[in-house]
Enzyme design. Sequence first.
Site, PDB file in Angstrom:
ATOM      1  N   CYS A  51       0.833  -1.212   0.000  1.00 25.38           N
ATOM      2  CA  CYS A  51       0.000   0.000   0.000  1.00 25.38           C
ATOM      3  C   CYS A  51       0.867   1.260   0.000  1.00 25.38           C
ATOM      4  O   CYS A  51       0.548   2.244  -0.672  1.00 25.38           O
ATOM      5  CB  CYS A  51      -0.908   0.027   1.226  1.00 25.38           C
ATOM      6  SG  CYS A  51      -2.031  -1.363   1.294  1.00 25.38           S
ATOM      7  N   ARG A 134      -7.810  -4.506  -3.145  1.00 27.72           N
ATOM      8  CA  ARG A 134      -7.383  -3.316  -3.902  1.00 27.72           C
ATOM      9  C   ARG A 134      -8.377  -3.093  -5.044  1.00 27.72           C
ATOM     10  O   ARG A 134      -8.195  -3.621  -6.140  1.00 27.72           O
ATOM     11  CB  ARG A 134      -5.963  -3.513  -4.455  1.00 27.72           C
ATOM     12  CG  ARG A 134      -4.958  -3.784  -3.372  1.00 27.72           C
ATOM     13  CD  ARG A 134      -3.552  -4.005  -3.882  1.00 27.72           C
ATOM     14  NE  ARG A 134      -2.783  -4.670  -2.842  1.00 27.72           N
ATOM     15  CZ  ARG A 134      -2.241  -4.056  -1.779  1.00 27.72           C
ATOM     16  NH1 ARG A 134      -2.346  -2.748  -1.663  1.00 27.72           N
ATOM     17  NH2 ARG A 134      -1.590  -4.738  -0.866  1.00 27.72           N
TER      18      ARG A 134
HETATM   19  C1  BEZ Z   1       0.572  -4.615   1.875  1.00 28.33           C
HETATM   20  O1  BEZ Z   1       1.769  -4.781   1.914  1.00 28.33           O
HETATM   21  O2  BEZ Z   1       0.064  -3.555   1.472  1.00 28.33           O
HETATM   22  C2  BEZ Z   1      -0.329  -5.711   2.324  1.00 28.33           C
HETATM   23  C3  BEZ Z   1       0.053  -7.005   2.066  1.00 28.33           C
HETATM   24  C4  BEZ Z   1      -0.771  -8.043   2.488  1.00 28.33           C
HETATM   25  C5  BEZ Z   1      -1.948  -7.760   3.177  1.00 28.33           C
HETATM   26  C6  BEZ Z   1      -2.317  -6.451   3.392  1.00 28.33           C
HETATM   27  C7  BEZ Z   1      -1.512  -5.414   2.958  1.00 28.33           C
END
Ligand code: BEZ
Length: 235
Positions: A51, A134
């Site tokens: 993110c 997402r």
């Molecule tokens: C992230 O790195 O944004 C992420 C990865 C796995 C689950 C939730 C967020």
Amino acid sequence: MEEKTYTMPRIGEKAPEFKAVTTQGDINFPSDYKGSWVILFSHPADFTPVCTSEFMTFATMEKQFNEANCKLVGLSVDGLYSHIAWLRTIKEKIEYKGMKNVEVTFPLIEDITMEVAKTYGMLQPGESSTKAVRAVFFIDPQGIIRTIIYYPLSLGRNFEEIYRVLIGLQTADAFSVALPADWRPGDDVIVPTAGSCGVAKERMESKNDMTCYDWFFCTKKLDKEKVLSTVIKKK
Ligand code: BEZ
């Protein structure tokens, strides 16, 4: 009490309305964005690496989206203070792929009740029941959903593709054409399929500015500059 049921919004439908608290103040969605395209996107959680890479990329490209009459609005099921702290950390501490001192100036919605995430089908329990996937919703200036893309938690979005979709939607509208696989500005565009035997015959037999692969599949040139000057308004 009966549990509320949610249906996934679909392409061609009005974007569901909501009021929200964001890092840029309160918003009424989508009415505050009437007259602009808007990309409403969700991310799983603040202070997570994928993110963070996405927010830095989107913030760096924000001017490019704004010049195509498009505003960005983010959302996660975290609270406002978490959002503020995360965006401050991004600006003050994170340097990634040449991006640094990145200020996120588009609104980031707090959705601790998950009401907006549920309304927009951003919570997909097979993936996670506590984090939004997402999602990317492209909403036109009349508040109609025009494209939806969903990515899982583990895969960061392709922002070049998100920008291509925005330009493609505006080009298809402005020039009444359809766009072939992998279209980019400057590539040939597809003219509406012949709706009568006469038009089909004319397309195949007379000289015109089209290239016809068969009667139902004709393309024409559309100059890159013409596309860009129609869609992009630099200030
Ligand atoms: C992230 O790195 O944004 C992420 C990865 C796995 C689950 C939730 C967020």
